[in-house]
Design a protein around this motif. Structure first.
Motif, PDB file in Angstrom:
ATOM      1  N   ASP A 879      57.308   9.155  26.170  1.00 21.30           N
ATOM      2  CA  ASP A 879      58.458   9.102  27.074  1.00 21.30           C
ATOM      3  C   ASP A 879      58.552  10.382  27.921  1.00 21.30           C
ATOM      4  O   ASP A 879      59.593  11.026  27.995  1.00 21.30           O
ATOM      5  CB  ASP A 879      59.744   8.884  26.270  1.00 21.30           C
ATOM      6  CG  ASP A 879      60.885   8.393  27.168  1.00 21.30           C
ATOM      7  OD1 ASP A 879      60.594   7.920  28.286  1.00 21.30           O
ATOM      8  OD2 ASP A 879      62.062   8.522  26.752  1.00 21.30           O
ATOM      9  N   VAL A 880      57.411  10.813  28.513  1.00 18.62           N
ATOM     10  CA  VAL A 880      57.395  12.009  29.355  1.00 18.62           C
ATOM     11  C   VAL A 880      58.003  11.668  30.713  1.00 18.62           C
ATOM     12  O   VAL A 880      57.583  10.700  31.361  1.00 18.62           O
ATOM     13  CB  VAL A 880      55.963  12.546  29.528  1.00 18.62           C
ATOM     14  CG1 VAL A 880      55.962  13.770  30.440  1.00 18.62           C
ATOM     15  CG2 VAL A 880      55.367  12.881  28.165  1.00 18.62           C
ATOM     16  N   LYS A 881      58.991  12.447  31.133  1.00 24.29           N
ATOM     17  CA  LYS A 881      59.667  12.230  32.410  1.00 24.29           C
ATOM     18  C   LYS A 881      59.737  13.543  33.169  1.00 24.29           C
ATOM     19  O   LYS A 881      59.852  14.620  32.568  1.00 24.29           O
ATOM     20  CB  LYS A 881      61.082  11.689  32.193  1.00 24.29           C
ATOM     21  CG  LYS A 881      61.118  10.324  31.534  1.00 24.29           C
ATOM     22  CD  LYS A 881      62.547   9.854  31.331  1.00 24.29           C
ATOM     23  CE  LYS A 881      62.588   8.466  30.666  1.00 24.29           C
ATOM     24  NZ  LYS A 881      63.980   8.011  30.450  1.00 24.29           N
ATOM     25  N   ARG A 891      62.237  19.612  36.360  1.00 22.78           N
ATOM     26  CA  ARG A 891      62.539  19.545  34.940  1.00 22.78           C
ATOM     27  C   ARG A 891      61.660  18.477  34.302  1.00 22.78           C
ATOM     28  O   ARG A 891      61.543  17.363  34.817  1.00 22.78           O
ATOM     29  CB  ARG A 891      64.010  19.240  34.706  1.00 22.78           C
ATOM     30  CG  ARG A 891      64.380  19.114  33.211  1.00 22.78           C
ATOM     31  CD  ARG A 891      65.848  18.831  33.016  1.00 22.78           C
ATOM     32  NE  ARG A 891      66.654  19.955  33.440  1.00 22.78           N
ATOM     33  CZ  ARG A 891      66.930  21.033  32.692  1.00 22.78           C
ATOM     34  NH1 ARG A 891      66.425  21.090  31.457  1.00 22.78           N
ATOM     35  NH2 ARG A 891      67.668  21.990  33.152  1.00 22.78           N
ATOM     36  N   VAL A 892      61.033  18.818  33.149  1.00 22.84           N
ATOM     37  CA  VAL A 892      60.165  17.905  32.408  1.00 22.84           C
ATOM     38  C   VAL A 892      60.771  17.693  31.031  1.00 22.84           C
ATOM     39  O   VAL A 892      61.125  18.667  30.354  1.00 22.84           O
ATOM     40  CB  VAL A 892      58.732  18.456  32.297  1.00 22.84           C
ATOM     41  CG1 VAL A 892      57.828  17.452  31.593  1.00 22.84           C
ATOM     42  CG2 VAL A 892      58.184  18.826  33.661  1.00 22.84           C
ATOM     43  N   THR A 893      60.878  16.399  30.591  1.00 24.54           N
ATOM     44  CA  THR A 893      61.374  16.080  29.246  1.00 24.54           C
ATOM     45  C   THR A 893      60.389  15.132  28.571  1.00 24.54           C
ATOM     46  O   THR A 893      59.609  14.445  29.238  1.00 24.54           O
ATOM     47  CB  THR A 893      62.764  15.432  29.305  1.00 24.54           C
ATOM     48  OG1 THR A 893      62.668  14.205  30.011  1.00 24.54           O
ATOM     49  CG2 THR A 893      63.772  16.342  29.993  1.00 24.54           C
ATOM     50  N   TRP A 894      60.419  15.108  27.201  1.00 24.74           N
ATOM     51  CA  TRP A 894      59.538  14.228  26.421  1.00 24.74           C
ATOM     52  C   TRP A 894      60.110  14.060  25.019  1.00 24.74           C
ATOM     53  O   TRP A 894      61.067  14.749  24.636  1.00 24.74           O
ATOM     54  CB  TRP A 894      58.127  14.794  26.357  1.00 24.74           C
ATOM     55  CG  TRP A 894      58.055  16.160  25.689  1.00 24.74           C
ATOM     56  CD1 TRP A 894      57.888  16.411  24.382  1.00 24.74           C
ATOM     57  CD2 TRP A 894      58.205  17.429  26.344  1.00 24.74           C
ATOM     58  NE1 TRP A 894      57.905  17.756  24.152  1.00 24.74           N
ATOM     59  CE2 TRP A 894      58.091  18.423  25.352  1.00 24.74           C
ATOM     60  CE3 TRP A 894      58.408  17.814  27.688  1.00 24.74           C
ATOM     61  CZ2 TRP A 894      58.194  19.769  25.642  1.00 24.74           C
ATOM     62  CZ3 TRP A 894      58.490  19.158  27.964  1.00 24.74           C
ATOM     63  CH2 TRP A 894      58.385  20.127  26.949  1.00 24.74           C
ATOM     64  N   LYS A 895      59.486  13.159  24.283  1.00 20.19           N
ATOM     65  CA  LYS A 895      59.832  12.945  22.897  1.00 20.19           C
ATOM     66  C   LYS A 895      58.649  13.327  22.034  1.00 20.19           C
ATOM     67  O   LYS A 895      57.496  13.102  22.418  1.00 20.19           O
ATOM     68  CB  LYS A 895      60.200  11.474  22.647  1.00 20.19           C
ATOM     69  CG  LYS A 895      61.498  11.049  23.311  1.00 20.19           C
ATOM     70  CD  LYS A 895      61.815   9.599  23.000  1.00 20.19           C
ATOM     71  CE  LYS A 895      63.130   9.168  23.676  1.00 20.19           C
ATOM     72  NZ  LYS A 895      63.441   7.745  23.396  1.00 20.19           N
ATOM     73  N   THR A 926      56.154  25.874  25.432  1.00 18.99           N
ATOM     74  CA  THR A 926      57.482  25.981  24.834  1.00 18.99           C
ATOM     75  C   THR A 926      57.351  26.677  23.495  1.00 18.99           C
ATOM     76  O   THR A 926      56.252  26.816  22.942  1.00 18.99           O
ATOM     77  CB  THR A 926      58.095  24.590  24.629  1.00 18.99           C
ATOM     78  OG1 THR A 926      57.318  23.889  23.649  1.00 18.99           O
ATOM     79  CG2 THR A 926      58.108  23.794  25.921  1.00 18.99           C
ATOM     80  N   GLU A 930      61.144  22.709  21.088  1.00 16.12           N
ATOM     81  CA  GLU A 930      61.849  22.324  22.309  1.00 16.12           C
ATOM     82  C   GLU A 930      61.120  21.162  22.981  1.00 16.12           C
ATOM     83  O   GLU A 930      59.877  21.123  23.018  1.00 16.12           O
ATOM     84  CB  GLU A 930      61.935  23.519  23.260  1.00 16.12           C
ATOM     85  CG  GLU A 930      62.802  24.653  22.718  1.00 16.12           C
ATOM     86  CD  GLU A 930      62.873  25.811  23.695  1.00 16.12           C
ATOM     87  OE1 GLU A 930      62.275  25.714  24.777  1.00 16.12           O
ATOM     88  OE2 GLU A 930      63.543  26.817  23.374  1.00 16.12           O
ATOM     89  N   THR A 931      61.894  20.211  23.554  1.00 15.47           N
ATOM     90  CA  THR A 931      61.293  19.014  24.170  1.00 15.47           C
ATOM     91  C   THR A 931      61.658  18.919  25.644  1.00 15.47           C
ATOM     92  O   THR A 931      61.726  17.823  26.206  1.00 15.47           O
ATOM     93  CB  THR A 931      61.766  17.755  23.428  1.00 15.47           C
ATOM     94  OG1 THR A 931      63.206  17.716  23.437  1.00 15.47           O
ATOM     95  CG2 THR A 931      61.279  17.752  21.987  1.00 15.47           C
ATOM     96  N   SER A 932      61.913  20.035  26.294  1.00 17.51           N
ATOM     97  CA  SER A 932      62.138  20.042  27.745  1.00 17.51           C
ATOM     98  C   SER A 932      61.779  21.421  28.280  1.00 17.51           C
ATOM     99  O   SER A 932      61.774  22.414  27.538  1.00 17.51           O
ATOM    100  CB  SER A 932      63.594  19.707  28.082  1.00 17.51           C
ATOM    101  OG  SER A 932      64.459  20.725  27.621  1.00 17.51           O
TER     102      SER A 932
END
Length: 1098
Positions: A879-881, A891-895, A926, A930-932
């Motif tokens: 779920d990388v966004k 901004r990058v986020t993931w699970k 990171t 951390e996931t962002s």
């Protein structure tokens, strides 16, 4: 108004004069003797009135006597003191040299055309000076080139022809004349080489050659070197080529084709540093063949007789021509070459530094090659200048006495002597006898007074020893008259008679009008002192001493009083105290009521210094009764060092009495004697020692202490027996650690306390033993895939118990039976890694770590469970966004991936522009889980590709499929313009022209106004969608305001800062508004700001 420091200066001068007066009163030394201080040795043949040329003044020691220092001594002593210590500041004396002329080398090329020869002397009256050159007096009145400044001679336009030579200074006054040592004036110069063309030199190859330098006129020494073909290409000296610093010639033992060329001799003056070059000398090779081999021929060598001054460096030269090139060797006939000698220039120069008499002898240099050899011998002789071992000193004598002076000097050759009186030669005639360095004058007369000089000289130098002879002639005179003398009943008394007279007077004594009849009780001593034995009251009265010589007579009256003897009692006479206590000693003196008494306290025969020891000793002032006086000594906070004998000395002008008391101090024991280690095992040490002082309290017990490199200082150790009693002098220290270096010491105890420790024993090491301590904190984990990592805290060297120490690492997979053991030989090791690709990640192991040394295996630690390494992450984040938040940020986020072996310890984000390759991607990591993350520093209006992968200590996991995000357009580059503001009290109304974005810029969505008070860090931010706003200034002060546009791409450029000043608590009235406009024009902007803040600094 006068300067404020003048009173302090006056006080300083007065204090200095006071100190000088006390010094004069304490040490009889004349002003003339002070002026004459210089290093002369005294002669043993001088009379008692001889005065050396140098007075070595020691420090004046004033005893610290609280009472006695303020009381007078006897009147007789006071008379003697006043007579001997009188000031002699006005004493007249003959000239004494302060500075004598030195040898001078004057450069004729110097810009300063004057030569100065120095001469200075002391004397009273002041001396006058004259100069001599080569024995002829310098006529300054007829030759304008000579002039004087005090004693110095100045020569203007000096030249070698007229001014070269030896100079001597003469100083004279009413009391005599002295001559200085000779000083040589030389001139330094370097002439030019002859310009005549030098003929060429032609030799065969292999032949030797000498190129002549023929230096120009010069003075003093010069240094030679040779230039080859052109300057600055110098000839390098080696075993084949040599430049003599005696002849200046260049010697080539064997010519080679490379030597063909032009040679120029260069000379340098050692004083002026001037250099000149000779005309070139061509060197060519003959074409009629090559020179065959031939035996050496010494072309340059030192003289057959070499003279050298002691202490200089001697250089002996020796060089030979020959084919093949000869080898030079040196030896000293009948001896060894000094160890300090050095061989220079390929052994062609023997250099002996700081030459001494023992270096004298015959030296030989030998030149050898395969064709033969030759040698040269020469004798080196060391000479020394005369040096004084005995000098003459100033002397005062009575007329008719015999003068004997001796001076003695050493030197090689042995010096001869001559004598001068007032600068003129003195010879044996009449009453004068001269035998070498001995001068005798019989029955001296006033005409013999004057300045005498003993001159010692050899062919290499001359030294002078100067002294003044004064012949005294005066009628008898007494400085103090009458003299009062106080004697003690029953004691002997002496009445001195010491008149000043020359020649010696005749002395007679009388009492009243009657001549004294001498007897066994009343005696006249050789020094004319009248001595009365066992004095009584009947001896009181006036005694008259009469002195007379051919010049006159004088009398002195001594008034004698006889007083009762004084008695002194010191109590208590013996006292015992404990450390820390205090005690008072009382000293009572019974004495004649007419006399004052002075007391002084002593400790172990030395006066007590109450200033230095005031913390322990206190002098309690005198208590005076009718016939007795008492003083007390308080000794407080007593220490062991205060034990001893205390003395009280009472003194009157009649007699002195001394009494003593003993003080015993009880305290902790002193340190025991030397500690000896008699036997050592792995855990015990047998010690012995000797008893120390018990300080008047019996020793009860001893403590044994040990120190090792691992202990915090000294530690008390267990003993066998447990208690070491005071009558024991040996014990065993137990429970020591094996193979540890120890020092031991012993401390004694008594009822008072614990004493100082003994000196440490020598260092000893206990014997080896099997280790007894296992490693602690055994743990592990992590590591790479298929690794088992085991760690522990190492065993301290203190517990390794011997050499060859190491670790045994034992492990087995959980549930299995057999242990695997691995040896780790390093005593400092803290980790062991075991790798086996057959076991999966996170496999549990049972682990224990043991120890061993050369004596055997020690214990293991407790068994612990340790897992093998887990491996790198197996899955990619899900779920990388990615989405843009400004023109430069995404901004990058993931699970995180599903749980399991290979858990990530962090994530790595890679990003690159769409137009670039993935290999050029930038990376950010990171921390922890951390996931962002926000990527910064990006380009506006650009598409970026982004991947995320997990990592841990083992490695990195797979990345996700790239996702894309586009950064927003850049914010407007144009700042708000035409900023206007209206200030009403503490309120500011702002307005500006709207900002219009360009096509490649983000649209304006509002504005941001920043308000900051100078001197504070806080910033007030106001946002508005309109091109205007209202600000309220919270308090008085100076504020800065700037405005910038806001867009989806971020913040735009800001306006030039506006500075606004308000006064606290002041509000403008309606008619006190001010309108301001920030224009583009710099001139208007500056003008408006000046109007706004007239007192600010721009």
């Amino acid at each position: 108004m006068g300067s404020p420091w003048k009173p302090f200066l006056l006080l300083s001068i007065i204090s200095g004069l006071s100190d000088f007066a006390r010094a004069v009163a304490a040490r009889p030394i004349s002003y003339a003797a002070v002026l004459r201080m210089r290093q002369d040795s005294s002669s043993p043949m001088l009379s008692s009135r001889s005065r050396p040329r140098q007075q070595h003044s020691g420090g004046l020691v004033t005893p610290d006597w609280p009472a006695f220092s303020s009381h007078p001594l006897s009147a007789l002593s006071l008379l003697s003191s006043q007579e001997e210590h009188r000031s002699e500041e006005t004493e007249k004396f003959g000239p004494v040299f302060i500075r004598e002329p030195d040898d001078v080398i004057f450069s004729l090329d110097s810009d300063e055309k004057k030569v100065m020869m120095h001469c200075e002397a002391r004397g009273n009256p002041l001396p006058t000076y004259s100069w001599y050159i080569n024995g002829t007096k310098v006529a300054s009145k007829t030759d304008y080139r000579y002039s004087f400044i005090d004693g110095d001679l100045i020569i203007t336009n000096a030249s070698e022809t007229t001014d070269y030579g030896k100079y001597q200074c003469k100083a004279e006054n009413d009391f005599g004349t002295v001559l200085s040592r000779d000083a040589l004036l030389q001139f330094a110069y370097l002439g030019a080489f002859s310009t005549r063309t030098r003929g060429g030199v032609s030799v065969r190859e292999g032949q030797g050659v000498v190129l002549m330098c023929t230096p120009p006129p010069h003075s003093p020494e010069i240094i030679y070197s040779w230039v080859f073909n052109e300057f600055p290409s110098f000839v390098a000296e080696d075993s084949r080529r040599f430049i003599s610093q005696v002849t200046g010639n260049l010697y080539v033992s064997k010519v080679q084709p490379s030597d063909v060329g032009s040679y120029i001799c260069l000379v340098k003056n050692t004083v002026t540093n001037a250099k000149v070059l000779s005309p070139p000398t061509p060197l060519t090779l003959k074409t009629d063949g090559v020179m065959g081999e031939y035996e050496p021929k010494i072309e340059v060598h030192f003289p057959t007789s070499v003279l050298a001054a002691k202490g200089v460096t001697v250089r002996l030269e020796c060089f030979a021509l020959g084919n093949p090139v000869p080898t030079i060797t040196w030896r000293k006939i009948n001896g060894n070459i000094p160890k300090k000698a050095r061989l220079r220039k390929s052994q062609a120069v023997l250099e002996i530094p700081n030459i001494q008499l023992e270096d004298s002898g015959t030296y030989e240099c030998k030149a050898e090659n395969p064709r033969g050899g030759t040698a040269f011998k020469g004798h080196l002789q060391v000479y020394t200048l005369p040096q004084w071992v005995r000098m003459i000193n100033d002397t005062q004598m009575d007329s008719g006495e015999k003068l004997q002076w001796e001076c003695k000097a050493i030197g090689r050759p042995r010096p001869t002597y001559r004598w001068l009186r007032n600068g003129l030669p003195l010879t044996s005639q009449g009453r004068v006898e001269i035998v070498n360095g001995e001068l005798t004058i019989h029955k001296v007369q006033p005409t013999d007074s004057g300045m005498y000089q003993c001159v010692a000289e050899n062919k290499y130098g001359t030294v002078y020893s100067n002294a003044e002879l004064k012949i005294l002639a005066s009628a008898p005179a007494f400085v103090t008259n009458p003299v009062r003398v106080i004697a003690t009943l029953g004691k002997d008394v002496s009445l001195e008679c010491k008149p000043r007279a020359s020649p010696k007077p005749r002395i007679s004594w009388r009492r009243g009008d009657r001549r004294i009849q001498l007897s066994k009780r009343i005696m006249l001593l050789r020094n004319n002192t009248l001595k009365i034995v066992n004095s009584s009251r009947a001896d009181e009265g006036n005694y008259v001493c009469r002195a007379e010589n051919q010049l006159g007579s004088a009398e002195m009256t001594a008034i004698l009083w006889v007083k009762e003897a004084m008695r002194v009692v010191l109590s208590p006479s013996r006292v015992e105290v404990t450390v820390g206590e205090s005690v008072v000693l009382s000293c009572k003196a019974t004495h004649d009521t007419s006399l004052d008494v002075a007391f002084q306290w002593f400790f172990n025969q030395k006066p007590i210094n109450f200033q230095q020891d005031g913390s322990h000793f206190e002098y309690i002032q005198t208590v005076r009764a009718r016939q007795s006086s008492t003083v007390d000594l308080m000794i407080r906070s007593i220490l062991l060092k205060h034990a001893g004998k205390y003395g009280c000395r009472a003194q009157t002008s009649a007699d002195t009495v001394f009494a003593e008391a003993e003080l015993l101090v009880r305290g902790p024991p002193g340190p025991p004697g030397v500690v000896i280690v008699e036997e050592i095992t792995d855990i015990t040490a047998t010690l012995s020692w000797t008893r120390g002082l018990d300080n008047h309290s019996p020793i009860s017990t001893y403590n044994l202490q040990a120190r090792s490199p691992f202990s915090l200082g000294w530690q008390t150790v267990k003993t066998d027996p447990d208690s070491v009693t005071g009558d024991m002098e040996s014990a065993v220290a137990v429970e020591l650690n094996p193979w540890v270096e120890y020092e031991f010491r012993v401390v004694a105890n008594n009822a008072i306390g614990t004493g100082d420790p003994s000196a440490p024993s020598r260092k000893v090491r206990t014997k080896e033993a099997v280790p007894a301590v296992a490693p602690s904190n055994v743990s592990g984990g992590n590591g790479r895939r298929h690794e088992l990592v085991i760690s522990w805290e190492p065993v301290s060297e203190e517990f390794q118990n011997g050499e060859g120490f190491g670790y045994i690492v034992a492990f087995r997979a959980n549930g299995t039976r057999g242990w695997k053991e691995k040896m780790v030989t390093s005593a400092d090791a803290t980790m062991y890694k075991y790798r086996d690709e057959t076991f999966p990640p996170l496999t549990p192991f049972e682990v224990k770590v043991g120890v061993y040394n050369n004596k055997g295996d020690g214990p293991f630690s407790k068994v612990v469970i340790i897992h093998s390494a887990e491996g790198e992450p197996r899955e990619a984040p899900s779920d990388v966004k990615a989405y843009s938040i400004s023109s430069s940020e995404i901004r990058v986020t993931w699970k995180p991936p599903n749980p399991g072996p290979g858990r990530p310890r962090g994530y790595e984000v890679s990003y690159w522009k769409e137009s670039e390759q993935e290999e050029s991607a930038k990376k950010q990591r990171t921390v922890k889980n951390e996931t962002s993350i926000v990527l910064t520093g990006l380009e506006g209006n650009s598409v970026y590709l982004i991947t995320v992968k997990g990592f841990n200590n083992i490695g990195q996991g797979p990345a996700n499929a790239p996702v894309t995000a586009k950064t927003r357009k850049s914010p407007p580059a144009q700042p708000p313009t035409n900023l206007m503001w209206i200030q009403e009290g503490n309120n500011i109304s702002l307005s500006w022209d709207p900002v219009k974005a360009k096509d490649n810029e983000s649209d304006v969505i509002g504005y941001m106004v920043l308000l900051k008070q100078e001197g504070r860090g806080h910033i007030q931010v106001t946002r508005t969608i309109n091109p205007s706003t209202m600000l309220s200034l919270p308090e008085g002060g100076t504020y800065t305001i700037d405005v910038r546009a806001l867009s989806e791409g971020g913040e735009g450029a800001f306006t030039s800062q506006v500075r606004v000043v308000t006064s606290s608590g002041v509000r403008a009235k309606s008619n006190q508004c001010s309108v301001h406009c920030l224009l583009q024009s710099l001139t208007w902007t500056t003008l408006l700001l000046v109007l706004l803040v007239p007192s600010a600094s721009w």
